[in-house]
Design a protein around this motif. Structure first.
Motif, mmCIF file in Angstrom:
data_model
loop_
_atom_site.group_PDB
_atom_site.id
_atom_site.type_symbol
_atom_site.label_atom_id
_atom_site.label_comp_id
_atom_site.label_asym_id
_atom_site.label_seq_id
_atom_site.Cartn_x
_atom_site.Cartn_y
_atom_site.Cartn_z
ATOM 1 N N ALA A 1 -49.352 22.527 -30.883
ATOM 2 C CA ALA A 1 -47.916 22.219 -30.973
ATOM 3 C C ALA A 1 -47.167 22.934 -29.845
ATOM 4 O O ALA A 1 -46.297 22.359 -29.185
ATOM 5 C CB ALA A 1 -47.358 22.646 -32.323
ATOM 6 N N TYR A 2 -47.533 24.192 -29.616
ATOM 7 C CA TYR A 2 -46.908 24.967 -28.536
ATOM 8 C C TYR A 2 -47.222 24.317 -27.186
ATOM 9 O O TYR A 2 -46.316 24.059 -26.384
ATOM 10 C CB TYR A 2 -47.419 26.416 -28.584
ATOM 11 N N ASP A 3 -48.507 24.061 -26.956
ATOM 12 C CA ASP A 3 -48.927 23.528 -25.643
ATOM 13 C C ASP A 3 -48.319 22.149 -25.374
ATOM 14 O O ASP A 3 -47.780 21.902 -24.293
ATOM 15 C CB ASP A 3 -50.456 23.410 -25.576
ATOM 16 N N ASP A 4 -48.422 21.265 -26.363
ATOM 17 C CA ASP A 4 -47.911 19.895 -26.154
ATOM 18 C C ASP A 4 -46.390 19.898 -25.981
ATOM 19 O O ASP A 4 -45.854 19.193 -25.115
ATOM 20 C CB ASP A 4 -48.267 19.001 -27.361
ATOM 21 N N SER A 5 -45.713 20.704 -26.816
ATOM 22 C CA SER A 5 -44.250 20.741 -26.703
ATOM 23 C C SER A 5 -43.844 21.282 -25.334
ATOM 24 O O SER A 5 -42.912 20.775 -24.697
ATOM 25 C CB SER A 5 -43.633 21.623 -27.800
ATOM 26 N N LYS A 6 -44.553 22.302 -24.882
ATOM 27 C CA LYS A 6 -44.230 22.908 -23.571
ATOM 28 C C LYS A 6 -44.446 21.898 -22.438
ATOM 29 O O LYS A 6 -43.622 21.762 -21.538
ATOM 30 C CB LYS A 6 -45.125 24.132 -23.365
ATOM 31 N N ARG A 7 -45.551 21.170 -22.524
ATOM 32 C CA ARG A 7 -45.840 20.178 -21.486
ATOM 33 C C ARG A 7 -44.752 19.094 -21.478
ATOM 34 O O ARG A 7 -44.233 18.708 -20.428
ATOM 35 C CB ARG A 7 -47.223 19.566 -21.754
ATOM 36 N N LEU A 8 -44.387 18.624 -22.656
ATOM 37 C CA LEU A 8 -43.378 17.556 -22.750
ATOM 38 C C LEU A 8 -42.008 18.052 -22.293
ATOM 39 O O LEU A 8 -41.261 17.341 -21.618
ATOM 40 C CB LEU A 8 -43.301 17.049 -24.194
ATOM 41 N N LEU A 9 -41.700 19.286 -22.672
ATOM 42 C CA LEU A 9 -40.431 19.893 -22.279
ATOM 43 C C LEU A 9 -40.351 19.977 -20.743
ATOM 44 O O LEU A 9 -39.339 19.594 -20.142
ATOM 45 C CB LEU A 9 -40.394 21.267 -22.930
ATOM 46 N N ASN A 10 -41.438 20.427 -20.136
ATOM 47 C CA ASN A 10 -41.432 20.522 -18.675
ATOM 48 C C ASN A 10 -41.350 19.148 -18.021
ATOM 49 O O ASN A 10 -40.788 18.982 -16.952
ATOM 50 C CB ASN A 10 -42.675 21.269 -18.178
ATOM 51 N N ARG A 11 -41.905 18.146 -18.710
ATOM 52 C CA ARG A 11 -41.895 16.788 -18.149
ATOM 53 C C ARG A 11 -40.511 16.146 -18.261
ATOM 54 O O ARG A 11 -40.080 15.438 -17.362
ATOM 55 C CB ARG A 11 -42.928 15.931 -18.900
ATOM 56 N N TRP A 12 -39.821 16.386 -19.360
ATOM 57 C CA TRP A 12 -38.631 15.579 -19.648
ATOM 58 C C TRP A 12 -37.302 16.326 -19.629
ATOM 59 O O TRP A 12 -36.264 15.716 -19.361
ATOM 60 C CB TRP A 12 -38.789 14.905 -21.028
ATOM 61 N N HIS A 13 -37.286 17.615 -19.928
ATOM 62 C CA HIS A 13 -35.999 18.290 -20.121
ATOM 63 C C HIS A 13 -35.195 18.313 -18.818
ATOM 64 O O HIS A 13 -35.655 18.848 -17.811
ATOM 65 C CB HIS A 13 -36.236 19.710 -20.629
ATOM 66 N N GLY A 14 -34.021 17.704 -18.851
ATOM 67 C CA GLY A 14 -33.163 17.681 -17.660
ATOM 68 C C GLY A 14 -33.516 16.579 -16.680
ATOM 69 O O GLY A 14 -32.892 16.459 -15.628
ATOM 70 N N LYS A 15 -34.502 15.738 -17.021
ATOM 71 C CA LYS A 15 -34.860 14.635 -16.119
ATOM 72 C C LYS A 15 -33.913 13.459 -16.381
ATOM 73 O O LYS A 15 -33.865 12.935 -17.491
ATOM 74 C CB LYS A 15 -36.309 14.216 -16.376
ATOM 75 N N ALA A 16 -33.190 13.061 -15.345
ATOM 76 C CA ALA A 16 -32.144 12.035 -15.485
ATOM 77 C C ALA A 16 -31.258 12.409 -16.687
ATOM 78 O O ALA A 16 -30.696 13.498 -16.711
ATOM 79 C CB ALA A 16 -32.742 10.640 -15.629
ATOM 80 N N ARG A 17 -31.201 11.578 -17.709
ATOM 81 C CA ARG A 17 -30.287 11.884 -18.831
ATOM 82 C C ARG A 17 -31.047 12.380 -20.069
ATOM 83 O O ARG A 17 -30.500 12.348 -21.168
ATOM 84 C CB ARG A 17 -29.442 10.653 -19.169
#
Ligand code: GUN
Ligand code: ZN
Length: 432
Positions: free
Chosen positions: A179-195
């Protein structure tokens, strides 16, 4: 020169919070108003006459008596539950086990996730919702599917991978570490990207071990600019369950606080059966609560004390909670909020209901400087309401002696037929 669009109609303008200042001071409706849009943002809001003269080259869109509002902001939804909305006969825990978990298992198939993400977003847009904060499933692909579909439609959205490592079926459990690893990866991929904004998303205390809650608390402390969303005190049997699972905790909220999951960027859905200590602690922290009134009656959860919590200064948002909620419509959701407040002896004013569905929800998601308001520099996400969308509404609204009386029948009886148009990031949305 960049293209300018000038929208003419009645304009819904927010100057303050109608739970803190008299609604007359907080919200005004200009019956001959206009909104000037340029480069995806609102550039000016004012009188139609003045803005027309000042910007003769702008492309005009005359909405006549329609109400030009900020796009609706749905502060708590589960897009993966789109296909099981309106499932009969169960309360929370049975409803999760009977309908929700089997459906969410299907999201291991990325193709299915993409299909439902697109279906959900198009339904939401058709109902005038331009921003939503969604839970995905435990599958990372369900997060990607949602954000890609939102990106295709240029929407401002918030979402996160739902984390569960116990009390959920095989195929719908992760672990504290994954949960930690996947959430971190997704957060880095999407947070702040476009909207897009990422929200760290433990489903609720019963489906996370203390280890998983602590792992997500650690992740949040590494990314304090992210929202953290979860559920809190929705139904009495759920609260009893939490008491059994966390015997050391002072109360439900404490199960989050103890694991680093309470803070001003926290967004807690439902929050119906709160103790005084929980209310005091929430008020102290600045965390936001989200009212899900159609869900709270549909699943039989209870009557949230919106007015009492608002008076404590707790940021409040409004949400459909699709598919525990029984509608995709924020109009229907405002109606349910009105009815639930009435059952508690309080009549919410239409200005308060509209504020909850726009600026209030935006503030609960810390997006109050971006969306939820018709004002210069805000992103141009707009919903145009037809205040006479059905014969029943039209005949009542015709009898009205002021704009609030004209709007209220649409709040109480309106649905997607009342959505005359939707603008996203400064462009008129063309339904697919
Ligand atoms: N509590 C935990 N999960 C859920 C959910 O999916 N919907 C609702 N309404 N409550 C929940
Ligand atoms: Zn929920």
């Amino acid at each position: 020169m960049t293209q300018q669009n000038l929208l003419l109609g009645q304009t819904f303008e927010t100057r303050g919070n109608p739970f803190e200042t008299p609604w007359q001071d907080a919200i005004s409706i200009n019956s001959a108003g206009a909104v000037l849009i340029e480069n995806g943002h609102i550039r000016a809001v004012g009188d139609a006459e003045t803005l027309r003269k000042k910007h003769p080259l702008a492309q005009m869109h005359d909405y006549g008596p329609h109400l030009i509002c900020p796009g609706f902001v749905d502060a708590h939804v589960h897009y993966p539950q789109t296909a099981i909305i309106a499932s009969w006969g169960k309360q929370l825990i049975d409803w999760l086990n009977t309908y929700t978990f089997p459906e969410e298992t299907r999201f291991s198939d990325p193709e299915y996730a993409r299909e439902i993400a697109a279906r959900y977003l198009d339904l939401a847009l058709g109902h005038g919702t331009t921003t939503m904060c969604s839970y995905a499933t435990i599958h990372s692909e369900s997060v990607d599917a949602f954000f890609h579909a939102a990106q295709d439609r240029k929407l401002r959205t918030v979402a996160g991978k739902t984390c569960m490592d116990r009390n959920a079926p095989e195929g719908l459990r992760d672990t504290a570490q994954s949960a930690y690893d996947d959430s971190k990866r997704l957060l880095n991929r999407w947070h702040g990207k476009a909207r897009a904004q990422y929200a760290i998303t433990p489903r609720f205390s019963p489906t996370s071990t203390p280890d998983q809650l602590a792992a997500l608390g650690a992740l949040w402390s590494e990314h304090p600019d992210c929202l953290m969303q979860t559920h809190l005190s929705e139904q009495l049997p759920e609260i009893e369950w939490v008491r059994g699972l966390f015997p050391q905790a002072r109360d439900y909220l404490d199960t989050y606080e103890h694991h680093g999951l309470l803070g001003p960027m926290g967004v807690y859905g439902h929050a119906i059966h709160l103790t005084q200590r929980e209310i005091d602690r929430l008020a102290e922290t600045g965390a936001a609560l989200v009212h899900c009134p159609t869900s709270n009656s549909f699943i039989g959860s209870g009557l949230m004390d919106v007015m009492g919590l608002a008076k404590r200064g707790i940021p409040l948002g409004l949400a459909t909670d699709t598919g525990g909620g029984s509608s995709f419509s924020m109009l229907r959701t405002m109606a349910a909020a009105y009815e639930i407040a009435q059952l508690r002896g309080v009549a919410l004013h239409p200005a308060q209901l509209m504020w909850l569905a726009t600026a209030g929800s935006a503030r609960s998601l810390h997006l109050q400087d971006n969306i939820g308001n018709l004002a210069p520099r805000f992103e141009a996400d707009l919903t145009i309401l037809d205040l006479a969308s059905t014969p029943a509404i039209a005949q009542r609204s015709q009898r009205a002696t002021d704009i609030w009386e004209a709007l209220f029948p649409t709040i109480m009886m309106g649905d997607d037929r009342a959505i005359a148009d939707v603008w996203i990031a400064g462009r008129k949305h063309m339904p697919k």
